[in-house]
Scaffold this motif. Sequence first.
Motif, PDB file in Angstrom:
ATOM      1  N   PRO A   1      93.742 -16.271 -33.841  1.00  0.00           N
ATOM      2  CA  PRO A   1      94.735 -17.346 -33.880  1.00  0.00           C
ATOM      3  C   PRO A   1      95.837 -17.047 -34.886  1.00  0.00           C
ATOM      4  CG  PRO A   1      92.754 -18.007 -35.048  1.00  0.00           C
ATOM      5  CD  PRO A   1      92.436 -16.694 -34.394  1.00  0.00           C
ATOM      6  N   ALA A   2      96.988 -17.601 -34.638  1.00  0.00           N
ATOM      7  CA  ALA A   2      98.123 -17.429 -35.549  1.00  0.00           C
ATOM      8  C   ALA A   2      98.077 -18.502 -36.613  1.00  0.00           C
ATOM      9  CB  ALA A   2      99.429 -17.512 -34.763  1.00  0.00           C
ATOM     10  N   THR A   3      97.906 -18.082 -37.859  1.00  0.00           N
ATOM     11  CA  THR A   3      97.883 -19.016 -38.984  1.00  0.00           C
ATOM     12  C   THR A   3      98.937 -18.615 -39.995  1.00  0.00           C
ATOM     13  OG1 THR A   3      96.169 -17.678 -40.055  1.00  0.00           O
ATOM     14  CG2 THR A   3      95.434 -19.527 -38.700  1.00  0.00           C
ATOM     15  N   ALA A   4      99.197 -19.514 -40.940  1.00  0.00           N
ATOM     16  CA  ALA A   4     100.272 -19.273 -41.906  1.00  0.00           C
ATOM     17  C   ALA A   4     100.025 -18.021 -42.744  1.00  0.00           C
ATOM     18  CB  ALA A   4     100.435 -20.493 -42.813  1.00  0.00           C
ATOM     19  N   ASP A   5      98.755 -17.679 -43.003  1.00  0.00           N
ATOM     20  CA  ASP A   5      98.468 -16.540 -43.876  1.00  0.00           C
ATOM     21  C   ASP A   5      98.650 -15.199 -43.189  1.00  0.00           C
ATOM     22  OD1 ASP A   5      96.347 -17.136 -42.215  1.00  0.00           O
ATOM     23  OD2 ASP A   5      94.863 -16.273 -43.563  1.00  0.00           O
ATOM     24  N   VAL A   6      98.848 -15.190 -41.860  1.00  0.00           N
ATOM     25  CA  VAL A   6      99.055 -13.912 -41.160  1.00  0.00           C
ATOM     26  C   VAL A   6     100.517 -13.705 -40.785  1.00  0.00           C
ATOM     27  CG1 VAL A   6      96.721 -13.987 -40.235  1.00  0.00           C
ATOM     28  CG2 VAL A   6      98.620 -14.836 -38.834  1.00  0.00           C
ATOM     29  N   GLU A   7     101.341 -14.703 -41.015  1.00  0.00           N
ATOM     30  CA  GLU A   7     102.757 -14.574 -40.678  1.00  0.00           C
ATOM     31  C   GLU A   7     103.390 -13.413 -41.443  1.00  0.00           C
ATOM     32  OE1 GLU A   7     105.074 -18.333 -39.146  1.00  0.00           O
ATOM     33  OE2 GLU A   7     104.372 -18.651 -41.190  1.00  0.00           O
ATOM     34  N   GLY A   8     104.163 -12.612 -40.726  1.00  0.00           N
ATOM     35  CA  GLY A   8     104.866 -11.505 -41.350  1.00  0.00           C
ATOM     36  C   GLY A   8     104.048 -10.237 -41.463  1.00  0.00           C
ATOM     37  N   ARG A   9     102.711 -10.340 -41.343  1.00  0.00           N
ATOM     38  CA  ARG A   9     101.855  -9.153 -41.463  1.00  0.00           C
ATOM     39  C   ARG A   9     101.634  -8.481 -40.118  1.00  0.00           C
ATOM     40  NH1 ARG A   9      96.489 -10.152 -44.607  1.00  0.00           N
ATOM     41  NH2 ARG A   9      96.585  -7.867 -44.575  1.00  0.00           N
ATOM     42  N   TYR A  10     101.709  -9.274 -39.048  1.00  0.00           N
ATOM     43  CA  TYR A  10     101.494  -8.736 -37.703  1.00  0.00           C
ATOM     44  C   TYR A  10     102.827  -8.661 -36.960  1.00  0.00           C
ATOM     45  CZ  TYR A  10      96.465  -9.449 -38.335  1.00  0.00           C
ATOM     46  OH  TYR A  10      95.178  -9.401 -38.783  1.00  0.00           O
TER      47      TYR A  10
END
Length: 377
Positions: free
Chosen positions: A265-274
């Motif tokens: 799932p897309a969560t705030a802590d993965v934004e910008g890393r993927y």
Amino acid sequence: MNLFVLFVVAVQIHRVTPLIHSLIYFTVVSYQIPNFPEYLTVGYIDGVPISHYDSKSRKAKAKQDWMNKITADDPHYWEKVTQDSSDNQHSFKVNFEMDQERLNQTGGLHMFQVMSGCEWDDETDEVDGFQYIRYNGEDFIAFELETMRWIAVHPQSLFTKHRMDQWDMFNQYRKHYYTEECPSWLKKFVNNGRDFLMRTEIPKVSLLQKTPSSPVTCHATGFYPDKAELFWRKDGEQLHEDVEVGETLRNHDGTFQTTADLKMPATADVEGRYECVFRLSGVKDDIVTKLEISGILSNARIREEEEKREMMVSIAVPLAVLAPVVVVVLVKLYKSRQAKYTPASVDADCEPASKSPSEPVSEPASNSPASPFPSAT
């Protein structure tokens, strides 16, 4: 993996190399299949349909406008293809019926599938040819170009193999066709359709998600050719786990589409890393789409935006109804204030108070109550 599927995979691997072109004809001979022609053949250049003939129309026709350029050198080309297809239809039917009787399968639904053609490397000029036959969905027999012999893939095809191996003249011609005639036509077709076959089209890339907990799908559509890669990166490194790459499918306009699912799932802590990366053969720069929640198209987000629009409409409509009422109230208030502060009228029979002729009539003060707004002076 059966022989037919193995060959299809091999062709797809070849097509990743941009210098190899293919001319392939798919032929289907059917028996008692409702709403399906008894004989059908479709030609493809590099996976693009170029010609069509079936037993119902009994006429060969082009599937691409540029295929008709061939008539500049050969005005009767399509008439010849129609005649050849009609002859092949009769030949296939006779052999089909012979094999049905030998296999004791004269009743019911049956089908022969034939795939034949050639490949040409436009850099080395090397050519290769092939023919594969399937019967009722199973590999049946194949032609080996180097030895000019037939390979019995299915035990029941041994009789057919021995019979066809004895056709020396036929097999000699078949070798000539696959190494000379077929590559010659392939080169002509590629030259006539170069603007179409060798074009480059950049896709539209979108991030999609059904629900907040669903995988994030990277969807690329509208690209050409199909020699492309779509993958996910994390912190600049390509991901091989938690990623599922979909098939490359053809769109109705001849371009292609494909998908790559990020199984998390897309969560705030993965934004910008993927980020999703699309790479097209022959194009220098990749198309990179960073994973940002606000940029994902999802059913939940669409519903949320629709609810916001509905709420805005629900607020705007009462305001629109109330606005005229407010205006009327303000106008009435303004008029009542004007009436309150307007000087009394002078009786026509009365004379004003006497003033000295030398005394001027004074003007109202700048902020006289007679004016509802301060004076500009």
